[in-house]
Design an enzyme around this catalytic site. Structure first.
Site, short mmCIF file in Angstrom:
data_model
loop_
_atom_site.label_atom_id
_atom_site.label_comp_id
_atom_site.label_asym_id
_atom_site.label_seq_id
_atom_site.Cartn_x
_atom_site.Cartn_y
_atom_site.Cartn_z
N GLN A 13 0.82 -1.20 0.00
CA GLN A 13 0.02 0.17 -0.10
C GLN A 13 1.01 1.55 -0.05
OE1 GLN A 13 -2.97 -0.88 -0.75
NE2 GLN A 13 -4.25 -0.43 1.27
N ASN A 98 8.23 -8.57 11.83
CA ASN A 98 8.87 -7.55 11.01
C ASN A 98 10.51 -7.27 11.24
OD1 ASN A 98 6.68 -7.12 9.84
ND2 ASN A 98 6.02 -5.13 10.89
N VAL A 121 10.30 2.69 7.26
CA VAL A 121 9.00 3.17 7.60
C VAL A 121 8.39 2.12 8.41
CG1 VAL A 121 6.73 3.49 6.38
CG2 VAL A 121 9.04 4.57 5.53
N ARG A 154 -0.17 15.10 10.68
CA ARG A 154 -1.57 14.89 11.27
C ARG A 154 -1.83 16.25 12.16
NH1 ARG A 154 -0.47 8.34 12.02
NH2 ARG A 154 -1.71 7.71 9.97
N HIS A 178 7.09 6.83 17.76
CA HIS A 178 5.99 6.51 16.72
C HIS A 178 5.06 5.71 17.43
CE1 HIS A 178 3.29 6.90 13.59
NE2 HIS A 178 3.61 5.76 13.09
O1 TXD Z 1 4.53 6.38 10.33
C1 TXD Z 1 5.05 5.07 9.87
N1 TXD Z 1 6.24 4.75 9.96
C2 TXD Z 1 4.10 4.06 10.01
C3 TXD Z 1 4.53 2.61 9.01
C4 TXD Z 1 2.88 4.46 9.13
C5 TXD Z 1 1.94 3.61 8.50
C6 TXD Z 1 2.38 2.23 8.19
N2 TXD Z 1 3.55 1.84 9.05
C7 TXD Z 1 4.25 0.24 8.62
O2 TXD Z 1 4.56 0.57 7.17
C8 TXD Z 1 2.98 -0.59 8.57
O3 TXD Z 1 2.92 -1.13 10.11
C9 TXD Z 1 3.87 -1.65 7.93
O4 TXD Z 1 5.08 -2.35 8.81
C10 TXD Z 1 4.69 -1.12 6.90
C11 TXD Z 1 4.19 -1.19 5.51
O5 TXD Z 1 2.82 -0.80 5.54
P1 TXD Z 1 1.83 -1.10 4.17
O6 TXD Z 1 0.55 -0.63 4.48
O7 TXD Z 1 2.46 -0.71 2.89
O8 TXD Z 1 1.92 -2.70 4.32
P2 TXD Z 1 1.58 -3.90 2.94
O9 TXD Z 1 0.56 -3.22 1.93
O10 TXD Z 1 1.20 -5.09 3.44
O11 TXD Z 1 2.91 -3.79 2.16
C12 TXD Z 1 4.12 -4.35 2.72
C13 TXD Z 1 4.98 -5.19 1.76
C14 TXD Z 1 4.12 -6.26 1.23
O12 TXD Z 1 3.67 -6.07 -0.29
C15 TXD Z 1 4.91 -7.24 1.49
O13 TXD Z 1 4.96 -8.53 0.59
C16 TXD Z 1 6.47 -7.00 1.40
O14 TXD Z 1 5.99 -5.57 2.30
N3 TXD Z 1 7.39 -7.61 2.10
C17 TXD Z 1 8.47 -7.74 1.73
N4 TXD Z 1 9.25 -7.19 0.55
C18 TXD Z 1 10.65 -7.06 0.54
N5 TXD Z 1 11.09 -8.09 1.23
C19 TXD Z 1 10.61 -9.08 2.25
N6 TXD Z 1 11.40 -9.96 3.07
C20 TXD Z 1 9.25 -8.57 2.56
N7 TXD Z 1 8.61 -9.04 3.34
C21 TXD Z 1 6.99 -8.54 3.09
#
Ligand code: TXD
Length: 313
Positions: A13, A98, A121, A154, A178
């Site tokens: 996302q 994570n 992030v 925010r 955070h």
């Molecule tokens: O302010 C902030 N820092 C926060 C961060 C604000 C909002 C969201 N926050 C966190 O960002 C949230 O709690 C998640 O830990 C991350 C990513 O959120 P997102 O909404 O983008 O999650 P998604 O849509 O599940 O995307 C995560 C992607 C997904 O496509 C997985 O397949 C991929 O991460 N993923 C990986 N990519 C590469 N390598 C590895 N090992 C891997 N594992 C999962």
């Protein structure tokens, strides 16, 4: 001058919005990486955005992959790889899964992008950025976490909504971890240069502070599946842009403290200057006693997760 290269580790996302915002701002060529099962998703998202170039007027090479070789030599790496929260979960509930993902990503980035400015992030943010720097061993000025820009955005948006003014005229900063212990500073918030405390009664300000602290959870509960992604993406891109264009923006970011604010050895959100040197300077705001106490309370909330990370990496 050759275009810069931006690697987005995680094509979910937030990753998708990161790619579009980076392209529309013409920050450089963009590689989106995800796990092999999601390589098609990355290729599809990036091809769709590549086909949007003419109508949106940006030139950028955009590619999707699951092969870390494709991120080699990136100038900026933005890591969103990891699970987001589900309703009822705290950010710390994500640590177990994570931390494994982020440490794996860190090892790959260390091998391929030794000079990259890295913006983490993934949640729980303050311990994940700590883990990432511990594994990469990168200089502290080149590894930071995105949270304070989002939390400040925010806070400022809520102020603008309450006062029915342009958000452009609201200035503020949010310190700390955070999570619910983050430290908005209403005392130094201004609206058109006028102190917020002269424009809103205490109870209204307290309500905005509370909503800011709970804003992430509010969206998780509304969405029902996943967490915020537009505002986190925009926040991370503001940091990347300040680095790539040497804007010297003063932004709150999770950075490694070595004595500033009386804190040593932890990542925590504080105002910094971001330019071509990465995190170029930590700015120490003079805090009142209650603000100092709130910052230390926020640090205490981070220490448990960091100790957990230290046991694992
Ligand atoms: O302010 C902030 N820092 C926060 C961060 C604000 C909002 C969201 N926050 C966190 O960002 C949230 O709690 C998640 O830990 C991350 C990513 O959120 P997102 O909404 O983008 O999650 P998604 O849509 O599940 O995307 C995560 C992607 C997904 O496509 C997985 O397949 C991929 O991460 N993923 C990986 N990519 C590469 N390598 C590895 N090992 C891997 N594992 C999962």
């Amino acid at each position: 001058m050759a275009r810069k290269k931006i690697a987005l580790i995680g094509g979910g996302q937030i990753g998708g919005i990161l790619a579009l915002l980076a392209a529309e701002k013409q920050l450089g060529d963009i590689v989106m990486l995800d796990i092999p099962e999601k390589e098609g998703m990355c290729k599809g998202k990036m091809l769709d955005m590549a086909e949007c170039q003419w109508v949106s007027g940006y030139d950028a090479k955009m590619s999707g992959t699951s092969n870390y070789a494709d991120i080699a030599g990136s100038d900026v790496v933005i890591v969103t790889a990891g699970l987001p929260r589900k309703p009822g979960m705290s950010r710390d509930d994500l640590l177990d899964v994570n931390v494994k993902i982020v440490t794996n990503v860190a090892s790959e980035v260390k091998a391929r992008c030794p000079k990259a400015f890295c913006i983490i992030v993934t949640n729980p943010l303050d311990s994940m950025v700590y883990a990432f720097r511990k594994i990469t061993g990168f200089s502290k000025n080149m590894v930071c976490g995105m949270a304070g820009v989002l939390d400040t955005s925010r806070f400022c948006s809520f102020v603008a909504m309450e006062l029915n003014v342009s958000v452009k005229d609201v200035a503020a900063t949010v310190l700390g971890g955070h999570g619910p212990t983050m430290v908005p500073l209403p005392r130094i918030c201004t609206v058109g240069g006028i102190p917020l405390t002269e424009m809103l009664p205490k109870e209204k300000i307290d309500a905005i502070v509370h909503r800011t602290r709970e804003a992430g959870t509010e969206i998780v509960n509304l969405l029902g599946n996943g967490s915020a992604f537009f505002s986190p993406a925009a926040s991370a891109i503001a940091m990347a842009e300040s680095y790539l264009l040497d804007l010297k923006r003063v932004l709150p970011a999770a950075v490694y403290l070595e004595g500033e604010y009386g804190i040593k050895g932890y990542y925590l959100g504080v105002p910094v200057i971001i330019g071509a040197g990465g995190v170029e300077k930590v700015i120490e705001v003079k805090l009142l006693d209650d603000e100092k106490a709130a910052l230390i309370k926020s640090l205490d909330a981070v220490k448990g997760a960091v100790a957990d990370v230290d046991k694992r990496v």
